[in-house]
Design a protein around this motif. Structure first.
Motif, short mmCIF file in Angstrom:
data_model
loop_
_atom_site.label_atom_id
_atom_site.label_comp_id
_atom_site.label_asym_id
_atom_site.label_seq_id
_atom_site.Cartn_x
_atom_site.Cartn_y
_atom_site.Cartn_z
N LEU A 212 0.66 -0.80 0.43
CA LEU A 212 -0.05 -0.54 0.10
C LEU A 212 0.79 1.31 0.25
CD1 LEU A 212 -3.44 1.75 0.28
CD2 LEU A 212 -2.44 0.86 2.86
N LEU A 213 1.79 1.41 0.58
CA LEU A 213 2.62 2.50 0.98
C LEU A 213 3.63 2.97 -0.33
CD1 LEU A 213 4.32 4.64 3.18
CD2 LEU A 213 6.01 3.11 3.47
N GLY A 214 3.66 1.43 -0.82
CA GLY A 214 5.14 1.58 -1.94
C GLY A 214 4.46 2.64 -3.30
N ILE A 215 3.10 1.49 -3.43
CA ILE A 215 2.55 2.20 -5.24
C ILE A 215 1.76 3.32 -5.01
CG2 ILE A 215 0.16 1.68 -5.85
CD1 ILE A 215 0.40 -1.60 -5.58
N SER A 309 12.20 -6.88 0.16
CA SER A 309 11.72 -7.47 -0.70
C SER A 309 10.26 -7.24 -1.31
CB SER A 309 11.76 -8.69 0.06
OG SER A 309 11.42 -9.64 -0.35
N GLN A 310 9.27 -7.35 -0.13
CA GLN A 310 7.93 -7.23 -0.27
C GLN A 310 7.77 -6.30 -1.24
OE1 GLN A 310 5.81 -8.97 0.27
NE2 GLN A 310 3.60 -7.84 -0.34
N LEU A 311 8.58 -4.68 -1.19
CA LEU A 311 7.78 -3.90 -1.87
C LEU A 311 8.88 -3.81 -3.48
CD1 LEU A 311 7.38 -0.58 -1.85
CD2 LEU A 311 10.14 -0.60 -1.88
N ASN A 312 9.90 -4.72 -3.34
CA ASN A 312 10.31 -5.23 -5.03
C ASN A 312 8.50 -6.03 -5.72
OD1 ASN A 312 12.58 -5.09 -6.86
ND2 ASN A 312 12.88 -7.51 -6.31
N GLN A 313 8.64 -6.53 -4.78
CA GLN A 313 7.19 -7.68 -5.41
C GLN A 313 6.57 -6.73 -5.51
OE1 GLN A 313 6.29 -11.50 -2.98
NE2 GLN A 313 8.65 -11.83 -2.44
N ALA A 314 5.98 -5.46 -5.19
CA ALA A 314 4.69 -4.60 -5.05
C ALA A 314 4.97 -3.92 -6.07
CB ALA A 314 4.17 -3.68 -3.50
N LEU A 315 6.56 -3.15 -6.46
CA LEU A 315 6.95 -2.11 -7.91
C LEU A 315 7.58 -2.75 -8.69
CD1 LEU A 315 8.32 0.57 -5.63
CD2 LEU A 315 5.86 0.31 -5.61
N TRP A 318 6.68 -0.21 -14.38
CA TRP A 318 5.87 1.20 -14.65
C TRP A 318 5.48 1.93 -13.41
CZ3 TRP A 318 4.70 4.19 -19.05
CH2 TRP A 318 4.98 3.37 -20.16
N GLU A 319 5.95 1.13 -12.52
CA GLU A 319 5.08 2.16 -11.37
C GLU A 319 5.84 3.46 -10.93
OE1 GLU A 319 2.15 1.04 -9.45
OE2 GLU A 319 1.43 -0.17 -10.52
N PHE A 320 6.71 2.89 -10.75
CA PHE A 320 7.97 4.06 -10.15
C PHE A 320 7.98 5.09 -11.56
CE2 PHE A 320 12.07 5.89 -11.31
CZ PHE A 320 12.49 6.26 -10.21
N TRP A 321 7.49 4.79 -12.83
CA TRP A 321 7.82 5.62 -14.06
C TRP A 321 7.23 6.63 -14.12
CZ3 TRP A 321 12.35 7.67 -15.41
CH2 TRP A 321 13.28 6.43 -15.30
N LEU A 322 5.13 6.31 -13.54
CA LEU A 322 4.16 6.36 -13.70
C LEU A 322 4.46 7.54 -12.95
CD1 LEU A 322 1.56 3.63 -13.85
CD2 LEU A 322 2.18 4.79 -15.82
N GLY A 323 4.97 7.47 -11.94
CA GLY A 323 4.86 8.14 -11.02
C GLY A 323 6.08 10.34 -11.95
N ILE A 324 6.61 9.52 -12.05
CA ILE A 324 7.78 10.26 -12.92
C ILE A 324 7.98 11.02 -13.91
CG2 ILE A 324 10.15 10.68 -13.46
CD1 ILE A 324 9.46 10.06 -10.50
N ILE A 325 6.96 10.75 -14.36
CA ILE A 325 6.51 11.33 -15.89
C ILE A 325 5.15 11.75 -15.92
CG2 ILE A 325 5.05 10.72 -17.65
CD1 ILE A 325 5.85 7.44 -18.23
#
Length: 383
Positions: A212-215, A309-315, A318-325
């Motif tokens: 939840l936090l990561g996304i 590890s859990q954050l790597n599975q969640a993200l 695209w999840e990272f780039w959708l915010g930066i775009i």
């Protein structure tokens, strides 16, 4: 010695007849002011319904500029609710001074008072609001067009680029903003993780607090927090700086010597913010996730390796780039609004403050509108 000025109801003349006499000079102004104050309180109600009120000036001995203004004030007081006031038997030598004072005397246009706010008033208010909004949108699009043309000109001829101004603005909008962005992002990450964990604990799914936090941070909160902070910090600074130059006529001097204010003032700020906001948003993501990681360790006993590890599975990628775009678009909106409002400042310090406040409000509004538009777009694309 001339008699001091006075105003009173004319004996035997009825309620609509008054007499003014004596010397209406600056020395008599305090006494006349008290008499006029009494008339202002009583005349409108007492003369209600009369079409004409007469003031007999046959005993008027002297008149100066202050007296002329008081005479015009007398006409306004006796006018009451729309009655016409005439100055009878006024000496010819006083007419030019009274006419000159009347040119600069404030006039109040009587407006009918309505006891309720009806449908017509609603339509009028909506029409005025829509007209003002349309003008603002059209003016904003016109300014965007000017900036686009200027940017194309600089790209074709890089010698017009001002690297020192560009680098200076990068430092002010980027590294200088990191402390406040980092602190707020960290605290928001702490609050978000704690509240999420409190709800997920009811289902025994505390580990998904990391998802939840990561996304939430990578897609939305990081870039949105950064944009709002930068709008309040850098966007307002753009407006205040350019507005102060406008008040000091520096922009006029710049135009006189052949420099384009958009090239000199707008493009360095726009370019610097477009470059730095994605980096600031990335930093906000990191600090927010660190705040969430701290709460996960302290409140949920989730150590950092399991968190990562859990954050790597969640993200996904695209999840990272959708915010930066989204960051460059937010940056462009903030810079354009800040610079445009600065150039619209009039020749007063009050205008600088008003335009600065308006700049922050408009910037944050546009950032949220753009974020909603991106959310709809990404939903339609299935990403």
């Amino acid at each position: 010695m001339a008699e001091e000025g006075w105003i009173a109801a004319k004996p035997g003349g009825g309620e609509g007849i008054f007499a003014a006499g004596g010397s209406w000079l600056v020395a008599a102004a305090p006494a006349l002011d008290r008499q006029l104050g009494a008339l202002e309180r009583s005349a409108p109600a007492r003369l209600s319904g009369r079409q004409r009120v007469h003031v007999d000036c046959v005993d008027l001995e002297a008149l100066d500029t202050v007296g002329a203004w008081l005479m015009l004030r007398l006409k306004a007081a006796l006018g009451g609710r729309g009655a016409e006031v005439s100055l009878d038997n006024l000496a010819a030598r006083f007419t030019p001074l009274l006419a000159q004072a009347e040119k600069y005397h404030p006039r109040e246009t009587p407006r009918p008072r309505r006891g309720f706010f009806g449908p017509v008033d609603v339509l009028v208010a909506l029409g005025a609001w829509a007209t003002i909004g349309a003008k603002e949108v059209w003016g904003g699009l016109d300014f965007v067009g000017e900036v686009t043309v200027a940017a194309g000109r600089v790209l074709r001829r890089p010698r017009y680029l001002r690297p020192m101004a560009f680098l200076s603005q990068m430092q002010r909008t980027g590294p200088a903003a990191l402390p406040i962005v980092g602190l707020l992002s960290f605290l928001v990450g702490v609050v978000f993780a704690y509240q999420g964990a409190d709800q997920l604990r009811q289902f025994g799914a505390e580990i998904f607090t990391v998802n939840l936090l990561g996304i939430a941070f990578v897609r939305e909160l990081g870039v949105l927090l950064s944009a709002i902070i930068v709008a309040g910090r850098s966007g307002s600074a753009f407006t205040a700086e350019i507005g102060t130059m406008q008040v000091n006529e520096e922009i006029d001097a710049m135009t006189t010597i052949g420099l384009d204010p958009i090239d000199v003032l707008v493009l360095p700020r726009l370019g610097a913010l477009v470059v730095t906001l994605p980096l600031v948003a990335f930093y906000a993501n990191v600090m927010g996730l660190l705040g969430g990681a701290a709460i996960c360790y302290l409140a949920l006993d989730i150590p950092l390796p399991i968190f990562l590890s859990q954050l790597n599975q969640a993200l996904t990628g695209w999840e990272f780039w959708l915010g930066i775009i989204k960051a460059p678009f937010f940056a462009a909106a903030i810079a354009v609004v800040g610079c445009r409002e600065g150039l619209r400042v009039s020749r007063s310090a009050e205008s600088v403050g008003r335009r600065t406040t308006l700049s922050v409000v408009e910037s944050i509004f546009l950032v949220i509108v753009l974020d909603a538009a991106f959310s709809i777009l990404f939903a339609q694309l299935g990403i």
